[in-house]
Design a protein around this motif. Sequence first.
Motif, short mmCIF file in Angstrom:
data_model
loop_
_atom_site.label_atom_id
_atom_site.label_comp_id
_atom_site.label_asym_id
_atom_site.label_seq_id
_atom_site.Cartn_x
_atom_site.Cartn_y
_atom_site.Cartn_z
N UNK A 122 0.76 -1.28 -0.13
CA UNK A 122 0.09 -0.03 -0.01
C UNK A 122 0.78 1.14 0.09
N UNK A 123 2.22 1.18 -0.06
CA UNK A 123 3.26 2.12 -0.16
C UNK A 123 3.98 1.99 -1.32
N UNK A 124 4.18 2.94 -2.39
CA UNK A 124 3.57 4.30 -2.22
C UNK A 124 2.23 4.29 -2.41
N UNK A 125 1.21 5.31 -1.80
CA UNK A 125 0.03 5.25 -2.16
C UNK A 125 -0.40 5.41 -3.47
N UNK A 126 -1.38 4.86 -3.91
CA UNK A 126 -1.86 4.76 -5.28
C UNK A 126 -1.02 4.15 -6.32
N UNK A 185 10.79 9.78 -18.74
CA UNK A 185 11.04 8.84 -17.74
C UNK A 185 9.91 7.69 -17.88
N UNK A 186 9.07 7.92 -18.75
CA UNK A 186 7.88 6.97 -18.92
C UNK A 186 8.12 5.68 -19.19
N UNK A 187 8.90 5.49 -20.22
CA UNK A 187 8.94 3.80 -20.56
C UNK A 187 10.17 3.35 -19.66
N UNK A 188 10.87 3.86 -19.10
CA UNK A 188 11.97 3.26 -18.04
C UNK A 188 11.02 2.89 -16.84
N UNK A 189 10.38 3.86 -16.67
CA UNK A 189 9.48 3.76 -15.40
C UNK A 189 8.49 2.66 -15.09
N UNK A 190 8.09 2.25 -16.56
CA UNK A 190 6.85 1.30 -16.78
C UNK A 190 7.66 -0.08 -17.23
N UNK A 191 8.99 -0.26 -17.20
CA UNK A 191 9.59 -1.25 -17.68
C UNK A 191 9.26 -2.56 -16.63
N UNK A 244 9.08 1.10 -11.51
CA UNK A 244 7.84 2.10 -11.28
C UNK A 244 7.95 2.57 -9.83
N UNK A 245 8.00 1.83 -8.87
CA UNK A 245 7.94 2.22 -7.41
C UNK A 245 8.96 3.04 -7.15
N UNK A 246 10.37 2.64 -7.69
CA UNK A 246 11.67 3.31 -7.49
C UNK A 246 11.52 4.90 -7.99
N UNK A 247 10.78 4.90 -9.10
CA UNK A 247 10.75 6.33 -9.60
C UNK A 247 9.64 7.13 -8.73
#
Length: 233
Positions: free
Chosen positions: A139-143, A203-209, A214-217
Motif C-alpha cells: 500500500x506504499x507508495x499510496x496509489x 522517464x515514462x518507458x523506463x518507469x514502466x519497464x 515504477x515504484x523506485x521512480x
Amino acid sequence: MAKRPIFLPDTGGKLVEERTLEFEWFPGFAVAQKQRSIAALHQAASPYLDRGRLLEVSTKSPERLGVQLSAFNLEVENTGSGQPVLLEAAFQGSKVFENQGPFTHLYGVRSGREVKQFMSELPEDQLVGFRYEGHEWTLSPKTAFYDWLYLKATLAVSTNDDLLDEHLLGFDAFSDIEFNPDKSFNCQARSCALYVSLLKTGLLRDALADPESFVEVLEHHGYGVDFTQGELI
C-alpha cells in the motif's frame, strides 16, 4: 458550492501538483448536470492555468479523449489469460484483504459498474495489498498499483494512436468530477497527470519497464507518500 482537486503535471520534483478549488455544484446524476459541474470547476481553475486547458477524465467528460481515458473504458494486458482486462476490473479484482481476495473472476467482467457493485457487497475487511500477474503490491507508495495499471493502459493506447501523447501534452491539468478525496485516494485524473509528467521528463518507458522500476521512480520523487488536499484557491 463544492470543493474538488485538479491535478497538474509537475516536472520540477514531485511529479503531480494538486490544487483544490471551490466551485458551484449542480446536483443530480444526469450527464448534463455532471457536465455543468465540470464546466464550473474548469471555469474556477482557468485563472491558475498557463494556457487555460483542463481535461476532464471520466465517463462524464464533454471531450471524447476524456471519456476514452476513463478507467471504465481503458484496458490492461493480462499475460496470464492473454485477454485484455478492464482497468477497473483489474484494480478491484486484484485487491487482497485480511480475510479475502484477490477476486480474479472480475477480470472477465466488462462493466465497471458491475465490478463496483460486487465490491460494495463484500463484508467489511482491511485492505492489505494487491496481487496481479504474480506480483505483490504493498500500500506504499499510496496509489502506486492503480497508477501502474492506468499508465500501462494509457501507454498501450498511445502505441496505437500516434497523436495521443501530443494531445495530452496540450493540457495544463486534469480533473475527475466523480473523485471525492474525502472518500478515496485513487484518481484517474491524478494518474493521467502522472503519465504526462513522466512523458515530459522522459522517464515514462523506463518507469514502466517493471513494477520495481515504477515504484523506485515514485519513491525517488516522494510521490504517494502522503497525499493531502492541495491548498484551497
